[in-house]
Design a protein around this motif. Structure first.
Motif, PDB file in Angstrom:
ATOM      1  N   LYS A 116      62.698  47.154  36.258  1.00 30.38           N
ATOM      2  CA  LYS A 116      61.567  47.022  35.339  1.00 30.38           C
ATOM      3  C   LYS A 116      60.282  46.602  36.051  1.00 30.38           C
ATOM      4  N   VAL A 117      59.878  47.367  37.043  1.00 29.74           N
ATOM      5  CA  VAL A 117      58.649  47.055  37.769  1.00 29.74           C
ATOM      6  C   VAL A 117      57.711  48.254  37.743  1.00 29.74           C
ATOM      7  N   ARG A 118      56.445  47.960  37.921  1.00 31.51           N
ATOM      8  CA  ARG A 118      55.469  49.009  38.238  1.00 31.51           C
ATOM      9  C   ARG A 118      55.481  49.144  39.744  1.00 31.51           C
ATOM     10  N   GLN A 164      54.253  45.150  40.167  1.00 34.10           N
ATOM     11  CA  GLN A 164      54.107  44.318  38.972  1.00 34.10           C
ATOM     12  C   GLN A 164      55.413  44.269  38.197  1.00 34.10           C
ATOM     13  N   GLN A 165      55.838  43.067  37.819  1.00 31.78           N
ATOM     14  CA  GLN A 165      57.029  42.895  36.997  1.00 31.78           C
ATOM     15  C   GLN A 165      56.650  43.108  35.542  1.00 31.78           C
ATOM     16  N   LEU A 166      57.337  44.055  34.887  1.00 35.07           N
ATOM     17  CA  LEU A 166      57.034  44.385  33.497  1.00 35.07           C
ATOM     18  C   LEU A 166      58.047  43.744  32.554  1.00 35.07           C
ATOM     19  N   LYS A 167      57.770  43.791  31.269  1.00 37.09           N
ATOM     20  CA  LYS A 167      58.702  43.264  30.286  1.00 37.09           C
ATOM     21  C   LYS A 167      59.945  44.147  30.228  1.00 37.09           C
ATOM     22  N   GLY A 173      58.814  50.837  33.021  1.00 39.96           N
ATOM     23  CA  GLY A 173      59.503  50.116  34.095  1.00 39.96           C
ATOM     24  C   GLY A 173      60.352  51.040  34.957  1.00 39.96           C
ATOM     25  N   ARG A 174      60.299  50.839  36.261  1.00 38.29           N
ATOM     26  CA  ARG A 174      61.068  51.632  37.222  1.00 38.29           C
ATOM     27  C   ARG A 174      61.957  50.711  38.062  1.00 38.29           C
ATOM     28  N   ASP A 175      62.932  51.298  38.736  1.00 38.46           N
ATOM     29  CA  ASP A 175      63.780  50.556  39.671  1.00 38.46           C
ATOM     30  C   ASP A 175      63.277  50.762  41.087  1.00 38.46           C
TER      31      ASP A 175
END
Length: 285
Positions: A116-118, A164-167, A173-175
Protein backbone atom coordinates in the motif's frame (compact mmCIF):
# COMPACT_ATOMS: atom_id res chain seq x y z
CA UNK A 1 -5.81 20.29 -12.30
CA UNK A 2 -5.76 23.69 -14.01
CA UNK A 3 -2.38 24.86 -15.27
CA UNK A 4 -1.69 28.57 -15.56
CA UNK A 5 1.34 28.13 -17.80
CA UNK A 6 1.29 26.07 -21.03
CA UNK A 7 3.54 23.06 -21.51
CA UNK A 8 5.26 22.47 -24.84
CA UNK A 9 6.34 18.85 -25.53
CA UNK A 10 10.08 18.37 -25.73
CA UNK A 11 10.88 21.58 -23.85
CA UNK A 12 12.09 21.55 -20.25
CA UNK A 13 9.88 23.88 -18.27
CA UNK A 14 8.02 24.40 -15.03
CA UNK A 15 4.50 25.40 -14.21
CA UNK A 16 2.24 26.65 -11.45
CA UNK A 17 -1.18 25.07 -11.09
CA UNK A 18 -4.15 24.58 -8.77
CA UNK A 19 -5.21 21.03 -7.94
CA UNK A 20 -8.74 19.89 -7.09
CA UNK A 21 -8.10 20.61 -3.38
CA UNK A 22 -7.39 24.26 -4.15
CA UNK A 23 -3.65 23.99 -3.51
CA UNK A 24 -1.27 26.20 -5.48
CA UNK A 25 1.52 23.94 -6.73
CA UNK A 26 4.87 24.50 -8.42
CA UNK A 27 5.87 21.61 -10.66
CA UNK A 28 8.87 20.88 -12.84
CA UNK A 29 8.94 18.60 -15.88
CA UNK A 30 11.41 15.69 -15.58
CA UNK A 31 12.32 14.69 -19.12
CA UNK A 32 14.03 11.40 -18.18
CA UNK A 33 10.78 9.91 -16.86
CA UNK A 34 8.42 12.30 -18.68
CA UNK A 35 6.47 13.26 -15.59
CA UNK A 36 5.76 16.34 -13.46
CA UNK A 37 7.62 16.51 -10.11
CA UNK A 38 6.12 18.58 -7.30
CA UNK A 39 8.64 20.90 -5.63
CA UNK A 40 6.35 23.22 -3.67
CA UNK A 41 2.67 23.59 -2.74
CA UNK A 42 0.57 25.92 -0.64
CA UNK A 43 -1.14 25.01 1.63
CA UNK A 44 1.58 22.41 1.81
CA UNK A 45 1.13 18.67 2.17
CA UNK A 46 4.44 17.42 3.51
CA UNK A 47 4.41 14.10 1.67
CA UNK A 48 3.94 15.84 -1.67
CA UNK A 49 7.16 17.86 -1.37
CA UNK A 50 10.00 16.34 -3.37
CA UNK A 51 12.41 14.31 -1.16
CA UNK A 52 10.78 15.67 2.02
CA UNK A 53 11.75 12.56 4.01
CA UNK A 54 15.07 11.97 2.25
CA UNK A 55 16.22 8.72 0.66
CA UNK A 56 15.06 5.27 1.83
CA UNK A 57 12.10 6.41 3.89
CA UNK A 58 8.34 6.57 3.51
CA UNK A 59 6.10 9.54 4.16
CA UNK A 60 2.70 9.09 5.76
CA UNK A 61 0.47 12.16 5.75
CA UNK A 62 -1.81 10.52 8.35
CA UNK A 63 0.92 9.84 10.91
CA UNK A 64 3.13 11.85 13.26
CA UNK A 65 5.98 12.10 12.55
CA UNK A 66 5.35 12.04 8.80
CA UNK A 67 8.63 10.30 7.93
CA UNK A 68 9.50 6.71 8.78
CA UNK A 69 12.73 4.90 8.07
CA UNK A 70 12.47 1.83 5.86
CA UNK A 71 13.29 -1.52 7.38
CA UNK A 72 17.03 -2.23 7.41
CA UNK A 73 18.02 1.46 7.35
CA UNK A 74 19.12 4.00 9.94
CA UNK A 75 19.41 7.83 9.93
CA UNK A 76 22.58 9.24 8.39
CA UNK A 77 22.51 11.81 11.20
CA UNK A 78 20.79 11.03 14.51
CA UNK A 79 21.34 14.64 15.52
CA UNK A 80 19.39 16.01 12.55
CA UNK A 81 16.65 13.39 12.99
CA UNK A 82 16.17 14.28 16.67
CA UNK A 83 16.11 17.97 15.71
CA UNK A 84 13.23 17.33 13.31
CA UNK A 85 15.15 17.42 10.02
CA UNK A 86 14.18 14.24 8.16
CA UNK A 87 15.55 15.22 4.75
CA UNK A 88 19.11 13.96 5.30
CA UNK A 89 18.22 10.43 4.31
CA UNK A 90 19.16 7.00 5.60
CA UNK A 91 21.84 4.37 5.18
CA UNK A 92 21.79 0.58 5.31
CA UNK A 93 22.46 -1.09 8.64
CA UNK A 94 23.95 -4.09 6.84
CA UNK A 95 25.60 -3.89 3.40
CA UNK A 96 24.15 -6.04 0.65
CA UNK A 97 25.77 -9.38 -0.14
CA UNK A 98 26.16 -8.36 -3.78
CA UNK A 99 29.80 -8.39 -4.85
CA UNK A 100 30.70 -11.13 -2.39
CA UNK A 101 30.80 -14.89 -2.87
CA UNK A 102 27.29 -15.75 -1.69
CA UNK A 103 27.69 -19.41 -2.64
CA UNK A 104 30.53 -19.78 -0.15
CA UNK A 105 28.82 -17.84 2.65
CA UNK A 106 25.41 -19.32 1.94
CA UNK A 107 23.87 -15.87 2.31
CA UNK A 108 21.95 -14.13 -0.45
CA UNK A 109 20.18 -10.80 -0.54
CA UNK A 110 16.41 -11.06 -0.24
CA UNK A 111 13.32 -8.90 -0.71
CA UNK A 112 10.76 -7.69 1.78
CA UNK A 113 7.33 -6.57 0.57
CA UNK A 114 6.10 -3.10 1.51
CA UNK A 115 2.37 -2.85 0.79
CA UNK A 116 0.00 0.00 0.00
CA UNK A 117 2.57 2.59 -1.07
CA UNK A 118 2.90 5.20 -3.76
CA UNK A 119 5.97 4.02 -5.60
CA UNK A 120 9.21 6.06 -5.54
CA UNK A 121 10.07 8.41 -8.40
CA UNK A 122 12.56 7.73 -11.21
CA UNK A 123 11.98 4.03 -11.93
CA UNK A 124 13.55 2.13 -14.80
CA UNK A 125 10.80 0.27 -16.67
CA UNK A 126 11.50 -3.17 -18.16
CA UNK A 127 9.11 -5.25 -20.26
CA UNK A 128 9.80 -8.60 -18.59
CA UNK A 129 7.91 -11.22 -16.55
CA UNK A 130 7.62 -11.00 -12.72
CA UNK A 131 10.28 -13.68 -12.16
CA UNK A 132 12.74 -11.98 -14.49
CA UNK A 133 11.93 -8.65 -12.85
CA UNK A 134 13.03 -9.95 -9.44
CA UNK A 135 16.15 -11.57 -10.90
CA UNK A 136 17.07 -8.37 -12.74
CA UNK A 137 17.09 -6.43 -9.48
CA UNK A 138 18.79 -9.18 -7.47
CA UNK A 139 21.65 -9.48 -9.97
CA UNK A 140 22.19 -5.72 -10.19
CA UNK A 141 24.35 -4.51 -7.30
CA UNK A 142 22.94 -0.98 -7.63
CA UNK A 143 19.28 -2.04 -7.63
CA UNK A 144 17.50 -1.17 -4.38
CA UNK A 145 13.94 -2.34 -5.09
CA UNK A 146 11.50 -3.52 -7.72
CA UNK A 147 7.75 -3.55 -8.35
CA UNK A 148 5.58 -5.36 -10.85
CA UNK A 149 2.13 -4.45 -12.12
CA UNK A 150 0.00 -3.87 -15.20
CA UNK A 151 2.58 -1.35 -16.39
CA UNK A 152 5.32 -4.01 -16.33
CA UNK A 153 8.49 -4.28 -14.27
CA UNK A 154 9.99 -1.25 -12.51
CA UNK A 155 13.35 -1.26 -10.77
CA UNK A 156 15.05 1.50 -8.80
CA UNK A 157 18.78 2.20 -8.84
CA UNK A 158 20.43 3.54 -5.68
CA UNK A 159 18.23 5.99 -3.71
CA UNK A 160 14.49 5.56 -3.22
CA UNK A 161 12.82 8.99 -3.12
CA UNK A 162 9.26 10.20 -2.52
CA UNK A 163 7.75 6.88 -1.47
CA UNK A 164 4.48 7.48 0.33
CA UNK A 165 2.59 5.15 2.67
CA UNK A 166 -1.10 5.16 1.75
CA UNK A 167 -4.17 4.10 3.69
CA UNK A 168 -5.07 0.41 3.65
CA UNK A 169 -8.21 1.08 1.57
CA UNK A 170 -6.50 3.32 -0.99
CA UNK A 171 -7.00 1.75 -4.45
CA UNK A 172 -3.79 3.40 -5.70
CA UNK A 173 -1.61 1.45 -3.27
CA UNK A 174 1.12 -0.71 -4.83
CA UNK A 175 3.54 -3.35 -3.52
CA UNK A 176 7.25 -2.51 -3.48
CA UNK A 177 9.90 -5.18 -2.94
CA UNK A 178 12.87 -3.73 -1.04
CA UNK A 179 16.25 -5.50 -1.30
CA UNK A 180 17.95 -6.22 2.03
CA UNK A 181 20.83 -8.29 3.32
CA UNK A 182 19.83 -11.80 4.42
CA UNK A 183 20.76 -11.08 8.05
CA UNK A 184 17.83 -8.64 8.21
CA UNK A 185 15.46 -11.63 7.98
CA UNK A 186 16.65 -13.50 11.06
CA UNK A 187 13.88 -14.82 13.30
CA UNK A 188 11.01 -17.31 13.15
CA UNK A 189 8.12 -17.02 10.72
CA UNK A 190 5.08 -15.77 12.68
CA UNK A 191 2.74 -17.08 9.97
CA UNK A 192 3.89 -20.64 10.78
CA UNK A 193 3.64 -20.18 14.56
CA UNK A 194 1.81 -22.98 16.41
CA UNK A 195 0.01 -21.59 19.51
CA UNK A 196 -0.79 -25.07 20.84
CA UNK A 197 2.89 -26.01 21.04
CA UNK A 198 3.74 -22.61 22.50
CA UNK A 199 1.09 -22.89 25.26
CA UNK A 200 2.42 -26.27 26.30
CA UNK A 201 5.97 -24.95 26.43
CA UNK A 202 4.85 -21.84 28.34
CA UNK A 203 3.01 -23.94 30.96
CA UNK A 204 6.15 -25.99 31.53
CA UNK A 205 8.21 -22.79 31.69
CA UNK A 206 5.92 -21.25 34.34
CA UNK A 207 6.27 -24.40 36.43
CA UNK A 208 10.06 -24.19 36.18
CA UNK A 209 9.98 -20.46 37.01
CA UNK A 210 7.87 -21.16 40.11
CA UNK A 211 10.47 -23.67 41.31
CA UNK A 212 13.23 -21.15 40.60
CA UNK A 213 11.54 -18.47 42.70
CA UNK A 214 11.16 -20.90 45.61
CA UNK A 215 14.83 -21.76 45.43
CA UNK A 216 15.89 -18.13 45.03
CA UNK A 217 17.02 -18.56 41.39
CA UNK A 218 15.75 -16.11 38.79
CA UNK A 219 15.50 -16.86 35.09
CA UNK A 220 14.88 -14.44 32.24
CA UNK A 221 11.79 -14.90 30.12
CA UNK A 222 12.57 -16.96 27.02
CA UNK A 223 10.79 -15.15 24.18
CA UNK A 224 10.77 -16.41 20.58
CA UNK A 225 11.95 -13.92 17.94
CA UNK A 226 9.88 -13.42 14.79
CA UNK A 227 11.06 -11.81 11.59
CA UNK A 228 9.62 -8.36 10.92
CA UNK A 229 8.63 -9.52 7.43
CA UNK A 230 6.35 -12.24 8.83
CA UNK A 231 4.89 -9.90 11.48
CA UNK A 232 4.15 -7.35 8.78
CA UNK A 233 2.50 -9.99 6.60
CA UNK A 234 0.32 -11.24 9.49
CA UNK A 235 -0.99 -7.72 10.19
CA UNK A 236 -1.31 -6.67 6.52
CA UNK A 237 1.58 -4.25 6.95
CA UNK A 238 0.14 -2.87 10.22
CA UNK A 239 -2.98 -1.69 8.41
CA UNK A 240 -5.42 0.70 10.08
CA UNK A 241 -8.17 -1.87 9.55
CA UNK A 242 -6.31 -4.25 11.90
CA UNK A 243 -5.58 -1.68 14.61
CA UNK A 244 -7.22 -2.66 17.91
CA UNK A 245 -6.13 0.25 20.09
CA UNK A 246 -3.16 2.08 21.53
CA UNK A 247 -1.54 2.39 24.95
CA UNK A 248 1.64 3.64 26.57
CA UNK A 249 3.76 1.03 24.78
CA UNK A 250 2.32 1.80 21.36
CA UNK A 251 -0.44 0.66 18.97
CA UNK A 252 -1.82 -2.90 19.05
CA UNK A 253 -2.79 -4.73 15.86
CA UNK A 254 -4.73 -7.89 15.12
CA UNK A 255 -2.77 -10.45 13.13
CA UNK A 256 -3.81 -13.69 11.45
CA UNK A 257 -1.51 -16.68 10.99
CA UNK A 258 -1.76 -19.59 8.58
CA UNK A 259 -3.42 -21.98 11.05
CA UNK A 260 -6.33 -19.53 11.31
CA UNK A 261 -5.50 -18.27 14.80
CA UNK A 262 -5.53 -14.56 15.59
CA UNK A 263 -2.70 -12.88 17.51
CA UNK A 264 -2.19 -9.44 19.03
CA UNK A 265 0.90 -7.55 17.88
CA UNK A 266 2.21 -4.62 19.92
CA UNK A 267 4.31 -2.12 18.00
CA UNK A 268 6.63 0.08 20.04
CA UNK A 269 5.95 3.79 19.57
CA UNK A 270 8.85 6.21 19.01
CA UNK A 271 7.36 8.34 21.79
CA UNK A 272 7.22 5.49 24.31
CA UNK A 273 9.75 5.15 27.10
CA UNK A 274 9.09 1.41 27.34
CA UNK A 275 11.00 -1.39 25.68
CA UNK A 276 12.00 -5.05 25.83
CA UNK A 277 11.95 -5.32 29.64
CA UNK A 278 8.36 -4.10 29.87
CA UNK A 279 7.31 -6.41 27.05
CA UNK A 280 8.95 -9.38 28.80
CA UNK A 281 7.11 -8.55 32.02
CA UNK A 282 3.78 -8.49 30.17
CA UNK A 283 4.53 -11.81 28.47
CA UNK A 284 5.44 -13.40 31.81
CA UNK A 285 2.24 -12.14 33.48
Amino acid sequence: MYAVQPFYPGRKTSTKSYNTLGQLQYLSWLESTREWILFWSQPRQECEVYAYCGAFSSCNQNAVPFCECLRGFQPLSDRNWNAGDKSGGWSRRVLLQCGKDSQVSGQKDRFVRISKVRLPVNPIVLQVSPGVCESACLSNCSCSAYAYGDDGCSIWIEDLLNMQQLKSNDPNGRDLYLKLASSEFQGEDLLLFDPATSIGAATHKRSEDSKSRRTGRNKEVDLPLFSIASVSAATDNFSDANKLGEGGFGPVYKGKILKGHEVAVKRLSRKSGQGLEELQNEALL
